[in-house]
Design an enzyme around this catalytic site. Sequence first.
Site, mmCIF file in Angstrom:
data_model
loop_
_atom_site.group_PDB
_atom_site.id
_atom_site.type_symbol
_atom_site.label_atom_id
_atom_site.label_comp_id
_atom_site.label_asym_id
_atom_site.label_seq_id
_atom_site.Cartn_x
_atom_site.Cartn_y
_atom_site.Cartn_z
ATOM 1 C CE1 TYR C 238 -4.207 -1.425 0.165
ATOM 2 C CE2 TYR C 238 -3.433 -2.666 2.051
ATOM 3 C CZ TYR C 238 -4.379 -2.445 1.078
ATOM 4 O OH TYR C 238 -5.497 -3.226 1.030
ATOM 5 C CG ASP C 266 -7.840 -2.871 -5.761
ATOM 6 O OD1 ASP C 266 -7.173 -2.572 -4.750
ATOM 7 O OD2 ASP C 266 -8.157 -4.039 -6.043
ATOM 8 C CG HIS C 358 -9.013 -5.061 -2.480
ATOM 9 N ND1 HIS C 358 -8.005 -4.132 -2.567
ATOM 10 C CD2 HIS C 358 -8.942 -5.522 -1.209
ATOM 11 C CE1 HIS C 358 -7.379 -4.023 -1.406
ATOM 12 N NE2 HIS C 358 -7.921 -4.868 -0.566
#
Lengths: 503, 503, 503, 503
Positions: C238, C266, C358
């Site tokens: 991330y 995403d 995801h």
Amino acid sequence: MAKILSGKEVATHNTREDCWIIVHGKAYDVTDFLPEHPGGSKIILKYAGKDATAEYDPIHPPDAITTNLPPEKHLGSVAPDTVEKVEITITDEEKARQGRVALRPSLSEVLNLHDFETIARLVMPEKAWAYYSSAADDEITHRENHAAYHRIWFRPRIMRDVTQVDWSTTILGQKSSMPVYISATALGKLGHPDGELNLTRAAGKHGVIQMIPTLASCSFDQIMDAAVPGQTQFFQLYVNKDRAVTKRIVQHAEARGIKGLFITVDAPQLGRREKDMRQKFEAEDPSEVTKAGSDGVDRSQGAARAISSFIDPGLNWDDLKWFKSITKMPIILKGVQCWEDALEAYDRGCAGVVLSNHGGRQLEFSRSGIEVLAEVVDHLKRARKLTFPNEKFQLFVDGGVRRATDVLKAVALGATAVGVGRPFIYAFSAYGTEGVDHALQILHDEFEMNMRLLGAPSLKNVVPEMVDTTHIGSHIVSVPDDRLYMSNYESLRTAELKAKSKL
Amino acid sequence: MAKILSGKEVATHNTREDCWIIVHGKAYDVTDFLPEHPGGSKIILKYAGKDATAEYDPIHPPDAITTNLPPEKHLGSVAPDTVEKVEITITDEEKARQGRVALRPSLSEVLNLHDFETIARLVMPEKAWAYYSSAADDEITHRENHAAYHRIWFRPRIMRDVTQVDWSTTILGQKSSMPVYISATALGKLGHPDGELNLTRAAGKHGVIQMIPTLASCSFDQIMDAAVPGQTQFFQLYVNKDRAVTKRIVQHAEARGIKGLFITVDAPQLGRREKDMRQKFEAEDPSEVTKAGSDGVDRSQGAARAISSFIDPGLNWDDLKWFKSITKMPIILKGVQCWEDALEAYDRGCAGVVLSNHGGRQLEFSRSGIEVLAEVVDHLKRARKLTFPNEKFQLFVDGGVRRATDVLKAVALGATAVGVGRPFIYAFSAYGTEGVDHALQILHDEFEMNMRLLGAPSLKNVVPEMVDTTHIGSHIVSVPDDRLYMSNYESLRTAELKAKSKL
Amino acid sequence: MAKILSGKEVATHNTREDCWIIVHGKAYDVTDFLPEHPGGSKIILKYAGKDATAEYDPIHPPDAITTNLPPEKHLGSVAPDTVEKVEITITDEEKARQGRVALRPSLSEVLNLHDFETIARLVMPEKAWAYYSSAADDEITHRENHAAYHRIWFRPRIMRDVTQVDWSTTILGQKSSMPVYISATALGKLGHPDGELNLTRAAGKHGVIQMIPTLASCSFDQIMDAAVPGQTQFFQLYVNKDRAVTKRIVQHAEARGIKGLFITVDAPQLGRREKDMRQKFEAEDPSEVTKAGSDGVDRSQGAARAISSFIDPGLNWDDLKWFKSITKMPIILKGVQCWEDALEAYDRGCAGVVLSNHGGRQLEFSRSGIEVLAEVVDHLKRARKLTFPNEKFQLFVDGGVRRATDVLKAVALGATAVGVGRPFIYAFSAYGTEGVDHALQILHDEFEMNMRLLGAPSLKNVVPEMVDTTHIGSHIVSVPDDRLYMSNYESLRTAELKAKSKL
Amino acid sequence: MAKILSGKEVATHNTREDCWIIVHGKAYDVTDFLPEHPGGSKIILKYAGKDATAEYDPIHPPDAITTNLPPEKHLGSVAPDTVEKVEITITDEEKARQGRVALRPSLSEVLNLHDFETIARLVMPEKAWAYYSSAADDEITHRENHAAYHRIWFRPRIMRDVTQVDWSTTILGQKSSMPVYISATALGKLGHPDGELNLTRAAGKHGVIQMIPTLASCSFDQIMDAAVPGQTQFFQLYVNKDRAVTKRIVQHAEARGIKGLFITVDAPQLGRREKDMRQKFEAEDPSEVTKAGSDGVDRSQGAARAISSFIDPGLNWDDLKWFKSITKMPIILKGVQCWEDALEAYDRGCAGVVLSNHGGRQLEFSRSGIEVLAEVVDHLKRARKLTFPNEKFQLFVDGGVRRATDVLKAVALGATAVGVGRPFIYAFSAYGTEGVDHALQILHDEFEMNMRLLGAPSLKNVVPEMVDTTHIGSHIVSVPDDRLYMSNYESLRTAELKAKSKL
């Protein structure tokens, strides 16, 4: 010939091998008829040697026994005072049913045609329900008939003056207050003692056309006599192997003023209606049931065959010429299921066709009438430049109709009118003539509203552009579900009152 | 004129044939109005000859009775001390409902618009629920409205800077904090004593536009007065047969600052909402219910007709010229359902159209607004080279929206904004103004998140390529299931705890 | 700095406004952190002024508190003997759960990956289940991920020698014993005290690659240390708003031997997972819950934001250049959802993309990875003449996989490998490392069998012609059912034992 | 060699490590065979050191043990009077099952093939049910086999003389009274002591062809001997790794008069049938079950492998030449699943192919035979100008057939005949030979009726134009439902009796 029998003598013929019964004061030898009786032999054997009138009357047309039994089985009159009176015992089940009859909601609570079916199922005799509601095999086609309408959607128009809307039409040249006729269905007395007369009376009141069935429980003439002056009626014909019988029936119908002859062409043999067959087994005495596999006799099957045994499986296109030679009534084939046969009917001079699968009671996996309608309109336009609705060659559909919107979809696609059967049976089975009256009124109300909402002042304005039929032929069956995955999936929940979640 | 009546005198007019009531200290002769009362005659007859104010107030706009009754039925004032006080008795059912009100979860537990519906159904009066939630016929279109959004899927973009995202827009030239407006819905006081004012207050707080309904329970001016300075409001119009009335309403609306006139065109007659009708029957005294079929009067039907009796089914395209002559407000047709009518509206100078089927309450089997939107955008591009969203001719949709993702799908397809109705009614029926406030906040939160996840910094970036609409028009009904086969099929099972399988 | 605090002093800071806690013998001021704590403030407040180590340890990586709290909130050591011992009380619910743990079936009864989910749901803490199993909004995409595979059917080949079958492959140049990798998922310790280490150990044993998540409960180095020599691991990133942090993390990963950098694209903001949010409310004390609408604070929403607050919503294509400047690891974008972005990733020199939504946890109504795969392969062939699988630009998919057949469908369509996430979490939540081991063994067994049944000796033989993907993009929602009709329809019944029907 | 063992001596070999049993008076050392026994080792261990004949007989062909055990494990005769008699204890579950057997309905109440399944499930041993009814993985293909027929609809013809209808045909040059053969299925004695002989007898009576399975419970010769003179039989072959064994079997079959050799090509390894596997675990003693994950042994898997261990996964196209060298019987490949392989089979001189996925028991997500049939007919017409049905290269399908309508759909599409398997197993499991007899009679009745309703006097008239196969390949999975929305939706209700709504 003029011999008068005594009840005592009749009473000695009370076995399966030698079985006489008394109906309306006359004795009949029904021994040979036992295996062919549509209602099964058991119910006859119960009255072997006795007076069966009370059981016979509510179900049969008065002349049923005389026309079905050969003359030599008519044994003559029985001296009335020698016949023992037979009492019909009422079962607990029947008592419960009668209790439910008393609890029917008022007709004003019946909001749509579905409601009649709900109430009828609760208040009509079980065997009547089984006979009417059943359909062929897995009843896929029966349910598809209704479902097909749900694949057709409207494209309504706005800003049109719909202060006055008119949904009346003409069918085979006859006026009808709506693009709906009452389709032929058999054995009406199973549901109500007045049988088909309920339909006649309500149809007369509403200016709607009734199609009288060959297999009515009331006699043809009783039904004709119940009509009001000027009331239009059609006739549905099962063609008899004995053409002389057929000729007599057809010409009598024409003489009595029938305006259209609908020849059933989808029933060379009656379909397997297993719901009905299963009900019959339950009604039988288990101790009588044949041992498994021992004799190869399928008695239920036999019943289905009996009722249809007179129907000619040899009926074919060449017979049409003969029909035209014996009547001037317009001839319509009932049960056409593909454009090729509709075209043939047109080329051979029929006045129209009913695109129908017999309410799903015959060939399983037949397509719905409404789906076939789209195909027929398309191909007859291409092959013969016909447009629909067409005065010269009219298209009808039946099966699965429950709402005026269903009818309007068929009209938009080119149908002249739509046949409705079971809903009216359920209406009179639950409420008699008033039920049919109310059912027709519901349709009128629905037509009025939906014509307005469609933006169509008259049926002429109900055009193909008003429906989206892209998926009319989509016979989709979903891939079987993944039960392992779904059994693991935990549904989302909505918010809950504190009481539920916290106390 | 100035005559003062006594309560005693009024009390003598207490029958169906001669029925007076007192509201806000004045007496009215409502005998002729009884059959037309939208709420049924029974509730009025309960107060025949009595003071009905306590029952009247929570449901009606203050001027409802004066505007609906002709002047000659206004009987004048009643001496207050001569009127007997009427107590409203609270039923057990009502007590249970009030108990549930006390158990509502906190608003922070309401996570989405669905939750409001769940809670509202539990805490609002049954007849309010029946009125709001019901839709036409089999409610297929009502549910399709929501389902249609589920046939549209996203094609989101990544690696775009979405630190700041902006979902504000302008509607008919007016600012809106989101591409959503509060759609017009009738009879708000059924759900909450403040009725439509709940919407006005929350809309003002959030910078969202409210569309005020003709059939509001609060008076138009009450609603206007509740707005904060600068708050934008639209007006929904049912066109009265008496154009003078319509002219007065429209010009008053314009004078009070209404920024858009939405003329309802999909309701020349109100639809059959059987869930609502059935609820009415249950509320009636069974002993009063008309005998089955005896008089042909369908009282429930009558109620539906009464509420819509003033609406002009003769409204048509030619009327548009007249509307333009009496107002400068932009005119939008609400209830357009095919591209042909959208094109006509454009050609005749309308400012936009609402692609809507009236929340599924009018013509059953109308297509969803979102499906029609795709058709309209496509055809107006071809026919008039228009692109959407378009300042000059704006497209709106309503029906079935529950999530910001639904709204963004419509925006991607070309809609300027989306109308949301029932969810806000449920929000205030359950929680008053705070409920609507919270509902709008949920939408804001959903917009922020989904704009980011779509990769769209502003609504301009929400483009057609972001949605997959291949199956938007797939009206599929599966082939009826094979119940025999499936009843034989044994589901797979997952592993189980020993406790279950072994102990 | 070197000051030693006493437990007594810490104990005075025990309010929401002034909150200290002790973890591993050190005190921290968490007052400002309270509203940002992903697990909610309540659980921290329970330990305000106390030793929270026992509660902290099973869920957090050891350095979580030190890296999340700014240095000035690190208050220093606490004298051990001055700290009161805190006992964790075990609720009845927890006792019941532990009882179920004891009743787990043996692993040999776990026949497929579904079974792990069933057992895990029964034996894992409720909040762990809620966190792992939840997905965005109405969880349509979450379920679609699995359902999409069921729209793809096989066209297997026969009469091929499949005595030896080989399903090993290479991923980004690294060997893998199967075309599957263990995808990154957060907070592993919620399900099992060893958290992600369970995955590392089983992956090492089976020669399968693990993708280590940024939000692991175990520290990155703990996970790396648990690997066996030569074991390949990838890293999921991330991107932090503070690029210095990101740089440090990336370079550390590379230094420790990570073979692929999967950048999540995403999740600029975490999705709404309402199942998880609802669970949180239930865990809260109702008396504490904010009054409806009173302060506009949505605390659950706050939690979701907190965990993602460091993630940079400004991440965009231009950042790729920078990433390439700080690492030589192959860069793969995780979360691509349309061919346009896959093409962009290819043109900008990425080593591949993960076609993923995801796990259905981000944008609702995103399409499944397998559906996007077909689109990407098609367009990249047309636009850049690429064929797949492709060593230079590799395609991965994840989401919804439960069977080797699912994986083989993706391989046939061009994927290099498939990521599996939740099933492995459920495996270790129920059975620890042995569970993951068994899950991988099940996949091996399924691969062996299905390669044989497909007629494919190696993955090279698993080609596009082996799958029928005609309906991969069919997002069908059936027309809503006609509930009136279906409530009237009486199901067919099968034959019954005499006992049921006759006694 | 001629040594006579005593029962006492045998009794000392009663452990897993040293296990002898007695069958038909002879002792065998089965120690090494234990892990390979298809029925699991536990059932053998129960008879370790004892006489297992009573348990052995009902399930195995007489020569099973002698052919499966190497000669050195044949220990010789045991003196009869030294062997202790073994009593089989009957469990409560078994008693309940026998009670249900007594309550079977009469065969005349069995109306269709579905009914046999219902009754069989109730009256057959649980492990027999699990073995027969189970299919691969999630059983999607198993159910799809039936569902696929429901996507094919009829276009029946009318007005054709169907007085006489004839549904007899020839298969591989042999007469058959219907276009149906009894397909090969394994282990018939699990369902009935007479096993496959039930099929032989009924097939003989009805002039239907039986395909004898390699894995029959009765020996091949027993089955051949049970045939009536002139009765046609086919043989299904699993190809043994040891081609000498295969040669012996094939040539023996030809010598005994087998008219067609069906080589199974879809089972290089047996599929995972988890329903069957799960049943096995339940039958095991929980105390014996291996500790979770401790030894990596999957015993259930082992069982599946054992039964198929002799099948050659190396079988390939080159083997066909060899088969032609050892037999003159027509060779048909059973288990072809795409047109490419059908074409290959044609080009290599096969007499036909069975388009089959092994009843859904092998590769999950294989398409149904009926779907593949449409593809094969289409491509072989294009590639080789073949038309079907075709005497030279015959197409067969199996899987999912329950009605004559299913068969007629396949015939319309070009199949020569259809294989039916499970329904006949259920028929004899419930009613023995009489059950199969009745099942065939039902099919005859259905053929007669449906030929008439289709308007087809003979099978030649059952042509492609009679079926609508537009959606045969529509593998649709609906978008997952919106559970929040649907949980809020209140179903419409029908009218109700007063009793329910008012009292």
